[in-house]
Design a protein around this motif. Sequence first.
Motif, short mmCIF file in Angstrom:
data_model
loop_
_atom_site.label_atom_id
_atom_site.label_comp_id
_atom_site.label_asym_id
_atom_site.label_seq_id
_atom_site.Cartn_x
_atom_site.Cartn_y
_atom_site.Cartn_z
N GLY A 180 -38.02 -68.99 19.99
CA GLY A 180 -37.21 -70.08 19.45
C GLY A 180 -35.77 -69.71 19.23
N THR A 181 -35.35 -68.59 19.79
CA THR A 181 -33.97 -68.14 19.62
C THR A 181 -33.61 -67.24 20.79
N GLU A 182 -32.38 -66.73 20.79
CA GLU A 182 -31.92 -65.84 21.84
C GLU A 182 -31.28 -64.60 21.22
N LYS A 183 -31.38 -63.49 21.89
CA LYS A 183 -30.63 -62.32 21.50
C LYS A 183 -29.14 -62.64 21.61
N PRO A 184 -28.30 -62.18 20.73
CA PRO A 184 -28.49 -61.09 19.76
C PRO A 184 -29.01 -61.51 18.39
N ASP A 185 -29.63 -62.64 18.26
CA ASP A 185 -30.21 -63.06 16.99
C ASP A 185 -31.26 -62.03 16.56
N PRO A 186 -31.12 -61.43 15.38
CA PRO A 186 -32.12 -60.46 14.92
C PRO A 186 -33.53 -61.02 14.86
N ALA A 187 -33.64 -62.35 14.70
CA ALA A 187 -34.96 -62.98 14.61
C ALA A 187 -35.76 -62.76 15.89
N PHE A 188 -35.08 -62.66 17.03
CA PHE A 188 -35.78 -62.38 18.29
C PHE A 188 -36.45 -61.02 18.20
N PHE A 189 -35.72 -60.03 17.74
CA PHE A 189 -36.25 -58.68 17.63
C PHE A 189 -37.37 -58.61 16.60
N GLU A 190 -37.24 -59.38 15.54
CA GLU A 190 -38.26 -59.35 14.49
C GLU A 190 -39.61 -59.80 15.02
N LYS A 191 -39.61 -60.77 15.94
CA LYS A 191 -40.87 -61.21 16.55
C LYS A 191 -41.56 -60.05 17.25
N VAL A 192 -40.78 -59.23 17.92
CA VAL A 192 -41.33 -58.08 18.62
C VAL A 192 -41.82 -57.02 17.64
N PHE A 193 -41.06 -56.81 16.58
CA PHE A 193 -41.48 -55.83 15.57
C PHE A 193 -42.83 -56.21 14.97
N VAL A 194 -43.02 -57.49 14.69
CA VAL A 194 -44.29 -57.94 14.12
C VAL A 194 -45.44 -57.66 15.08
N PHE A 195 -45.21 -57.93 16.36
CA PHE A 195 -46.23 -57.67 17.38
C PHE A 195 -46.61 -56.19 17.41
N ILE A 196 -45.61 -55.33 17.39
CA ILE A 196 -45.87 -53.89 17.48
C ILE A 196 -46.52 -53.38 16.19
N GLU A 197 -46.10 -53.91 15.06
CA GLU A 197 -46.71 -53.50 13.79
C GLU A 197 -48.19 -53.86 13.73
N LYS A 198 -48.56 -54.97 14.33
CA LYS A 198 -49.96 -55.37 14.35
C LYS A 198 -50.80 -54.40 15.19
N GLN A 199 -50.14 -53.67 16.06
CA GLN A 199 -50.82 -52.67 16.88
C GLN A 199 -50.76 -51.28 16.26
N GLY A 200 -50.19 -51.21 15.06
CA GLY A 200 -50.11 -49.93 14.37
C GLY A 200 -48.86 -49.14 14.65
N GLY A 201 -47.90 -49.75 15.36
CA GLY A 201 -46.66 -49.05 15.67
C GLY A 201 -45.54 -49.46 14.74
N THR A 202 -44.39 -48.84 14.90
CA THR A 202 -43.19 -49.16 14.13
C THR A 202 -42.00 -49.21 15.08
N ARG A 203 -40.86 -49.63 14.56
CA ARG A 203 -39.67 -49.69 15.40
C ARG A 203 -39.22 -48.28 15.83
N ASP A 204 -39.66 -47.25 15.12
CA ASP A 204 -39.34 -45.88 15.54
C ASP A 204 -40.03 -45.50 16.84
N ASP A 205 -41.06 -46.27 17.22
CA ASP A 205 -41.79 -46.02 18.46
C ASP A 205 -41.15 -46.70 19.66
N ILE A 206 -40.04 -47.41 19.43
CA ILE A 206 -39.43 -48.25 20.47
C ILE A 206 -38.14 -47.63 21.01
#
Length: 248
Positions: A157-183
Amino acid sequence: MTVRSKEENEVAKTFEDFKYLTFDVVGTLIDFESGLVGCLKTIGAEAGVDTDGETALAFYRQARYMPDVGLFPDDLVRVYLQIAPKLGLPAERRFGEQLRDSARTWRGFPDSAEAMARLAKRYHLIAMTNAQRWAFECFSKELGNPFYASFTADDTGTEKPDPAFFEKVFVFIEKQGGTRDDILHVAQSQYHDIGISRKLGLTNCWIERRHAQKGYGGTIEPDNFTTPDFHFTSMAALADAVEQTKAA
């Protein structure tokens, strides 16, 4: 290749520290500038007009990054109608639709598919594109469908560089047990990706596709240049560096 200095209170990472590689797609993996210019030249040839590529990209950049624009690539219809008079091209909607639809046939950079196949053996590859889903599906097929997951402008529902775009990805990775440090975030756009990924605490890799050309082409110029953690001029060079690290 450049790595962030320890003076910036960061411990330098190696390619072995990442589980996920997130990618900008259009401009990093897909050669959208050649696709746009090629289509505009075709329209120009039919109209008896010689279209200069860099001039066309400059007009495109101005039109594309105005307030209240539509989603990409559907917005190319509006963009075309705005830039056509400046380029001496016929300002007819059918040609704008031709420009929009050309996205279905845009090619990857020569090294993209092969490099992504190599990287997919070692990481989960995640697409983060400002393009709409219909266009991304064409791009992914062109690249050999290398992605583990994908996020488009339709999904976020948005475009980069909106931080909200990245947050969607962070949530996905966190659900898999990862963190942004893994990216490791990989992209060519300083404006859309490299600057904001730094602000969000990601390690990033700049693929400087226009290293042999002046200016920013079809991509908006950033207010400030961000020195990336890793810096290559091609995807092949990134894949080579990853394999050399793994072999060491």
